[in-house]
Design a protein around this motif. Structure first.
Motif, short mmCIF file in Angstrom:
data_model
loop_
_atom_site.label_atom_id
_atom_site.label_comp_id
_atom_site.label_asym_id
_atom_site.label_seq_id
_atom_site.Cartn_x
_atom_site.Cartn_y
_atom_site.Cartn_z
N THR A 196 13.05 3.09 3.31
CA THR A 196 11.68 3.39 3.54
C THR A 196 11.17 1.70 3.68
O THR A 196 10.01 1.56 4.82
N VAL A 231 9.20 1.79 -4.37
CA VAL A 231 9.28 1.21 -5.72
C VAL A 231 9.51 -0.39 -5.47
O VAL A 231 10.60 -0.54 -4.74
N LEU A 288 0.84 -1.31 -0.06
CA LEU A 288 -0.01 -0.10 0.03
C LEU A 288 0.98 1.12 -0.08
O LEU A 288 0.17 2.41 -0.18
N ALA A 289 2.06 1.13 0.24
CA ALA A 289 3.03 2.45 0.24
C ALA A 289 3.47 2.66 -1.12
O ALA A 289 4.59 2.24 -1.64
N ASP A 290 2.65 3.71 -1.67
CA ASP A 290 3.11 3.94 -3.21
C ASP A 290 4.21 4.67 -3.28
O ASP A 290 4.58 4.69 -4.38
N GLY A 291 4.83 5.12 -2.13
CA GLY A 291 6.16 5.89 -2.22
C GLY A 291 7.31 4.76 -2.48
O GLY A 291 8.46 5.15 -2.65
N PRO A 335 16.85 3.18 -3.96
CA PRO A 335 16.55 4.07 -3.34
C PRO A 335 15.30 3.99 -2.24
O PRO A 335 15.11 4.85 -1.45
N SER A 336 14.48 2.81 -2.53
CA SER A 336 13.46 2.67 -1.37
C SER A 336 13.68 1.72 -0.35
O SER A 336 12.80 1.70 0.54
#
Lengths: 447, 447
Positions: A285, A245, A240-243, A281-282
């Motif tokens: 997160t 990738v 659900l975390a669209d930020g 880069p994700s």
């Protein structure tokens, strides 16, 4: 060899063919034997001749000959499907597309390719230009683009892009009709869905225009959790975390990880895994989202080179394969959980089947919503029980694409493309020669 | 000039400052006057001095001086906000960050930048390497990265990436505390949310690490529909199509398009628009999805050069601005529709307000779900009515981030970052000098 076949071989001239028995056997099979029911139903079904075209002109020549001689024609890609996609139900020609591998062109965001191009070789080429294919099955290292579109539904990448049936995931397809004078038809947009998951029964695909994704540095990750429920919850929060990738998000319950060969040691007894492909880069997160809920036990830059096992080869239907390598007495099931009560529905299935069904999910987007499909491993007891399990899933509101039947209509369900495939077949295959019986409800319009 | 201020100016040494009256006035304002209520409440509030640091060391020096002299400190970006973000409620220093524009580094998928970098200049630089920022407000051509993170919530790009509050959309923030001996704190991951939409009240941001997106060739598009409902339905179908790469999806109801200057002629009387930014390789699929429901009246490669008006300048709160250019007697409203009954809820609001509220939506992802936020244009009658409208929306299950109040707590609602901003403020602003009154519920821990 019967008369029609001899005439056909004569018709096709210098197009490469073979009637070598072991080749006939090998080229008439895929991985349908994951289902004991299909193993029984498709046993012994075999081509009379394997033809290997090298160009669209050769495909046209073969299609014309099949039409003229009334010989069945079944196209084949890499042979990695699980539904007998390339098994010729009434013999005849198996058309091995594996020599038509040219990538016609690549532009930013789109490529056009012949159907026999292998997915991993295409990605190797695209990588140079900073692109990659949006979706691939777990069999990427042997499957072809054409086979994937003709029999697949989605896979690695579907957590971001949805499946092949979503608008924009197949841009165009070119097909050769099976007629005495074959036509070549370009299907664009919606119309391209007429070949998606039709197993080659709606024309012989000779080119595909496929959308591409920007290339990311992917990191293969595995996280251990105390329970399958915890792995699913964590996976859903990432889905659900669209930020973030991502390309793969697969919670896997015990004892499946114990079948993972050298990788099995990553998961302690009784625990569950979440395996994932996350863009570099994700990564930070991703770790923040996992927090203290799980422990990262594997983190490695994605590597598809021959000596390596990329983590996606433990996901999708490769999960079943990993178990089958050690224990042939299992099968599997194919389902899609309802997006609006996803984890509850999963928990219900886990509860219901106990040790008989081993669960793992694939988080995907379906119709714009985050949900999960699944290919649970099933301990095989009997054919009847396989079908009973399908019914039980359905009774509990889980969609099933039954992998124990070989016809298009009976197996596809939620994986089915939104297009009039039967209507289109009447246009391209009036004689009903494209693997007769595969599209069960089709009636030839000519004889 | 009072004694404290004179001492402060002495303390900051050679850091650039100004007390020029017209500059004091201009640098103490943003676009809060879109709300007649804020225009009234914030009237006359003004800095005593504008300080323009050129480095973090200078920020530290100013923060120390403010703490020592007990002078309020209010950071300011491009001044394009609508909530009085840079209006110093109790005067003091306005810290103009517009000279701190350096992009510290760019890597694949991530950059680190000083807060005063202008969003459009950053994108110009990133473009060379095939990247761009994930999100920007409609004020991209004047707004700064720091101002956007400190006061924004999302914007163009949120239809794909969600808002700034989604995990992964702000990777790290570096802040200077307001103490006699200021500290510099690096906030990573979740912690970075402590500065998101806190209007600079939780430390002076001196660097931001922001995730980047792969660059696409964007196409600006406008489609005309017979009704707003039809524009919304078509927009939703595109929003849900995960195979379509998009950056903006904005249905706009009549009469708003009639206020669109030269672009107004694109929309016939009484019709509605859907404006969009679609990646070039997805254009064909976009058109297929629109089908015969609407008519494409504008299609042009994205162009942000000075003489052009990119289509995003008709979206988000620029929609209100376009109307205000012609008719100052309007205001607006900020809301988020429930994802599970999105179009019904929109229809209900359209029905309820008749000609008083002019609707336009922004399709976005929020918490992993497709939904729509909106900044409807409101015909202004009275301050009381503005607040009544907020209540009516809320009573009907629509979330509102009230744009007619200037405090963090009262305005943010669903836009609020998921972080303990008040707790963090106690750490970084013990004296309560960072724009006192902006975070209404904060009590200084020291005097």
């Amino acid at each position: 060899m019967n008369e029609a076949l001899a005439a056909l071989i004569d018709d096709i001239g210098d197009v490469t063919f073979s009637v070598e028995p072991s080749l006939l056997r090998r080229r008439s099979r895929d991985y349908f034997w994951y289902s004991q029911a299909l193993a029984e139903d498709l046993r012994g079904k075999q081509a009379d001749v394997i033809v290997t075209p090298r160009s669209e002109a050769e495909v046209v020549r073969v299609a014309a000959a099949c039409a003229r001689r009334r010989v069945p024609l079944t196209p084949r890609g890499g042979g990695t499907g699980n539904y007998g996609q390339c098994v010729p139900l009434q013999g005849g020609v198996v058309l091995d597309m594996s020599e038509m591998t040219a990538v016609e062109w690549v532009r930013p965001g789109v490529m056009r390719t012949q159907p026999g191009a292998r997915l991993h070789l295409v990605d190797e080429m695209l990588r140079v230009g900073g692109q990659e294919q949006r979706l691939h099955p777990s069999t990427k290292r042997s499957a072809t683009v054409g086979g994937f579109v003709a029999g697949g539904s989605g896979g690695v990448g579907s957590v971001t892009w949805g499946g092949l049936r979503e608008p924009g995931n197949v841009l165009a397809a070119r097909v050769v009709t099976c007629e005495e004078t074959p036509r070549v038809i370009e299907l664009r947009g919606d119309a391209a869905q007429k070949v998606n998951r039709a197993y080659g029964t709606t024309g012989v695909v000779t080119a595909l225009e496929m959308p591409l994704a920007p290339l990311w540095d992917w990191i293969d990750i595995a996280v251990v959790f105390d329970s399958f429920a915890a792995a699913c919850e964590a996976g859903l929060s990432v889905a659900l975390a669209d930020g973030v990738v991502k390309k793969l998000l697969t919670p896997i319950s015990w004892p499946i990880p114990s079948y993972f060969g050298p990788f099995a040691s990553a998961c302690p007894e009784g625990h569950s895994l979440l395996i994932a492909m996350i863009a570099k880069p994700s990564l930070e997160t991703f770790k923040t989202l996992i927090g203290s809920r799980g422990e990262i036990v594997h983190e490695k830059p994605f590597d598809e080179s021959p000596a390596e096992t990329p983590i996606y080869e433990y996901s999708w239907n490769h999960t079943t394969l990993q178990v089958l390598k050690i224990d042939r007495n299992v099968s599997y099931q194919q389902c899609l959980f309802p997006h609006d009560r996803l984890l509850d529905s999963v928990a219900e299935m886990v509860q219901l089947f106990g040790d008989e069904v081993w669960h793992h999910l694939e988080f995907i987007r379906f119709g714009g919503r985050v949900t999960a499909s699944a290919l649970p491993v099933v301990r095989f007891t009997s054919r009847e029980r396989l079908f009973e399990i399908v019914e039980i899933y359905e009774k509990h509101g889980v969609f099933v694409a039954n992998p124990h039947v070989f016809t298009l209509e009976d197996g596809s369900r939620h994986k089915r493309a939104d297009a009039d495939q039967r209507g289109f077949k009447a246009e391209v295959d009036p004689l009903g020669l494209l693997n007769p019986g595969k599209m069960r409800t089709y009636q030839p319009t000519r004889v």
